[in-house]
Design a protein around this motif. Structure first.
Motif, mmCIF file in Angstrom:
data_model
loop_
_atom_site.group_PDB
_atom_site.id
_atom_site.type_symbol
_atom_site.label_atom_id
_atom_site.label_comp_id
_atom_site.label_asym_id
_atom_site.label_seq_id
_atom_site.Cartn_x
_atom_site.Cartn_y
_atom_site.Cartn_z
ATOM 1 N N ARG A 178 0.959 -1.166 -0.007
ATOM 2 C CA ARG A 178 0.113 0.023 0.088
ATOM 3 C C ARG A 178 0.838 1.207 -0.022
ATOM 4 O O ARG A 178 1.715 1.245 0.905
ATOM 5 C CB ARG A 178 -0.998 0.015 1.291
ATOM 6 N N ALA A 179 0.947 2.134 -1.097
ATOM 7 C CA ALA A 179 1.797 3.202 -1.006
ATOM 8 C C ALA A 179 1.419 4.487 -0.062
ATOM 9 O O ALA A 179 0.149 4.625 -0.083
ATOM 10 C CB ALA A 179 1.699 3.614 -2.781
ATOM 11 N N ALA A 180 2.467 4.959 0.116
ATOM 12 C CA ALA A 180 2.177 6.255 0.864
ATOM 13 C C ALA A 180 1.722 7.339 -0.016
ATOM 14 O O ALA A 180 1.742 7.427 -1.217
ATOM 15 C CB ALA A 180 3.547 6.795 1.259
ATOM 16 N N ASP A 181 0.843 8.194 0.523
ATOM 17 C CA ASP A 181 0.336 9.213 -0.010
ATOM 18 C C ASP A 181 1.242 10.484 -0.094
ATOM 19 O O ASP A 181 1.124 11.324 0.842
ATOM 20 C CB ASP A 181 -1.222 9.624 0.428
ATOM 21 N N ILE A 182 2.057 10.613 -1.332
ATOM 22 C CA ILE A 182 3.110 11.770 -1.064
ATOM 23 C C ILE A 182 2.345 13.190 -1.566
ATOM 24 O O ILE A 182 2.889 14.153 -1.361
ATOM 25 C CB ILE A 182 4.146 11.650 -2.117
ATOM 26 N N SER A 183 0.821 13.078 -1.770
ATOM 27 C CA SER A 183 0.335 14.497 -1.911
ATOM 28 C C SER A 183 0.184 15.529 -0.628
ATOM 29 O O SER A 183 -0.047 16.634 -0.807
ATOM 30 C CB SER A 183 -1.152 14.257 -2.785
ATOM 31 N N VAL A 184 0.499 14.668 0.560
ATOM 32 C CA VAL A 184 0.617 15.281 1.831
ATOM 33 C C VAL A 184 1.805 16.496 1.685
ATOM 34 O O VAL A 184 1.653 17.577 2.086
ATOM 35 C CB VAL A 184 0.855 14.381 2.877
#
Length: 177
Positions: A97-103
């Motif tokens: 499950r990938a990290a949400d780099i949009s943060v």
């Protein structure tokens, strides 16, 4: 070989609104998870390379490392938010499950994205890039497993790839590095 363990990434990303480059690893190693922070394996060259890149002393404590990253305009996180893995074996990673780099990219819209090594790069391309408009530049890994690259060679390549993004429009452009 060992058994699979389900790992949920427990480190917060390190960044602020002044971050210019984002360096993504794959997932913290067993040693890093024991240490409690990114690149905690004593033989990982990340801190030596980044310190040389920006011309600062190598940070030692976790607090020094956080301050170093923020002061150097470097953001750090990982591609993986959770997965199954055997020990620290990148080759065993599954059920990602990938990290949400949009943060980070929301707060830092002009940030350049880099991956630390081949595994982080392929995971980024597979799990994050399809939902992002930001390709990542692959850096040679600072892991001790990357024995083909000595610290000097790593530092020179990281400087070549990162410097145009990290030092643009700054008073000290580190042109003598």
């Amino acid at each position: 070989m060992g058994e699979y363990t389900h790992i949920i990434h427990s480190f917060e990303p390190v960044f602020n609104k002044n971050s210019r480059v984002l360096i993504l690893g794959s997932l913290p190693s067993v040693k890093s998870r024991e240490y409690g922070f990114y690149y905690g394996h004593p033989r990982n060259r990340f801190w030596k390379v980044t310190a040389a890149l920006v011309g600062k002393p190598v940070p030692v404590t976790i607090e020094e490392k956080k301050a170093f990253l923020l002061d150097s305009h470097i953001a750090v996180w990982d591609v993986i938010a959770e997965c199954d893995i055997i020990g620290s074996s990148d080759a065993s990673i599954k059920n990602v499950r990938a990290a949400d780099i949009s943060v980070i990219t929301y707060l830092c819209p002009d940030i350049a994205v880099f991956t630390n090594g081949g595994t982080a790069s392929s995971l980024y391309d597979r799990h994050i890039l399809p939902n992002s408009d930001r390709p990542a530049v692959r850096l040679p890994s600072t892991s001790p497993a990357n024995a083909a690259w000595n610290t000097e060679r790593l530092t020179e390549e990281w400087k070549r790839l990162i410097s145009p993004y990290l030092f643009q429009n700054t008073e000290n452009n580190f042109t003598n590095m």
